[in-house]
Design a protein around this motif. Sequence first.
Motif, PDB file in Angstrom:
ATOM      1  N   UNK A  29       0.903 -10.445  -6.641  1.00  0.00           N
ATOM      2  CA  UNK A  29       0.343  -9.425  -7.532  1.00  0.00           C
ATOM      3  C   UNK A  29      -0.204  -8.234  -6.757  1.00  0.00           C
ATOM      4  N   UNK A  30      -0.871  -8.497  -5.651  1.00  0.00           N
ATOM      5  CA  UNK A  30      -1.446  -7.407  -4.871  1.00  0.00           C
ATOM      6  C   UNK A  30      -0.359  -6.567  -4.189  1.00  0.00           C
ATOM      7  N   UNK A  31       0.708  -7.209  -3.741  1.00  0.00           N
ATOM      8  CA  UNK A  31       1.820  -6.456  -3.155  1.00  0.00           C
ATOM      9  C   UNK A  31       2.484  -5.573  -4.202  1.00  0.00           C
ATOM     10  N   UNK A  32       2.708  -6.110  -5.386  1.00  0.00           N
ATOM     11  CA  UNK A  32       3.320  -5.312  -6.449  1.00  0.00           C
ATOM     12  C   UNK A  32       2.344  -4.216  -6.901  1.00  0.00           C
ATOM     13  N   UNK A  33       1.067  -4.499  -6.880  1.00  0.00           N
ATOM     14  CA  UNK A  33       0.057  -3.480  -7.200  1.00  0.00           C
ATOM     15  C   UNK A  33       0.213  -2.294  -6.247  1.00  0.00           C
ATOM     16  N   UNK A  34       0.400  -2.558  -4.975  1.00  0.00           N
ATOM     17  CA  UNK A  34       0.541  -1.490  -3.974  1.00  0.00           C
ATOM     18  C   UNK A  34       1.903  -0.805  -4.023  1.00  0.00           C
ATOM     19  N   UNK A  35       2.958  -1.591  -4.200  1.00  0.00           N
ATOM     20  CA  UNK A  35       4.319  -1.063  -4.061  1.00  0.00           C
ATOM     21  C   UNK A  35       4.953  -0.641  -5.385  1.00  0.00           C
ATOM     22  N   UNK A 108       2.574  -5.078   6.612  1.00  0.00           N
ATOM     23  CA  UNK A 108       3.219  -4.774   7.890  1.00  0.00           C
ATOM     24  C   UNK A 108       4.659  -5.273   7.875  1.00  0.00           C
ATOM     25  N   UNK A 109       4.856  -6.503   7.400  1.00  0.00           N
ATOM     26  CA  UNK A 109       6.217  -7.050   7.332  1.00  0.00           C
ATOM     27  C   UNK A 109       7.088  -6.249   6.363  1.00  0.00           C
ATOM     28  N   UNK A 110       6.527  -5.803   5.243  1.00  0.00           N
ATOM     29  CA  UNK A 110       7.291  -4.975   4.305  1.00  0.00           C
ATOM     30  C   UNK A 110       7.719  -3.670   4.958  1.00  0.00           C
ATOM     31  N   UNK A 111       6.813  -3.047   5.672  1.00  0.00           N
ATOM     32  CA  UNK A 111       7.139  -1.761   6.300  1.00  0.00           C
ATOM     33  C   UNK A 111       8.180  -1.912   7.398  1.00  0.00           C
ATOM     34  N   UNK A 112       8.335  -3.116   7.942  1.00  0.00           N
ATOM     35  CA  UNK A 112       9.318  -3.348   8.999  1.00  0.00           C
ATOM     36  C   UNK A 112      10.727  -3.599   8.458  1.00  0.00           C
TER      37      UNK A 112
END
Length: 127
Positions: A29-35, A108-112
């Motif tokens: 949920x927090x990742x989708x909140x950001x992205x 960090x892993x998403x940005x990579x």
Amino acid sequence: MLNGDNQSDTIGAVELFKIMSDPLRLRILMLIHDELALSVGDLTKALQVSQPKVSRHLALLRDSGVLHDQREGVWIFYHFPPDLPLWIRHIFDTVRNGQPALINQEKIRLSAIKNRKKPQSINSIIE
């Protein structure tokens, strides 16, 4: 006012907190909140868990009404529904702002991830 127009379809506070009590679902949920929107593949790479496990949790979140999915070709993106009640959005904002380090490694892993697929219709997702 904070519940939106369709209060009968709105998830209750107890159900929402049960959903958020699982660490993996909370991080999703927090990742989708950001992205704004993420695919299963991006989530598995960011969270470093198997695709079936992520898919099970996404299905629960989708079935509860907290997430919607949107197919674009072979890709399925998960995002918050546009009619998600404001009180739920406030809770997500509060958790994200109060625990900013909760998903640092995942971000960090998403940005990579190179050549990450993003939904073409991102505007329809956030409206």
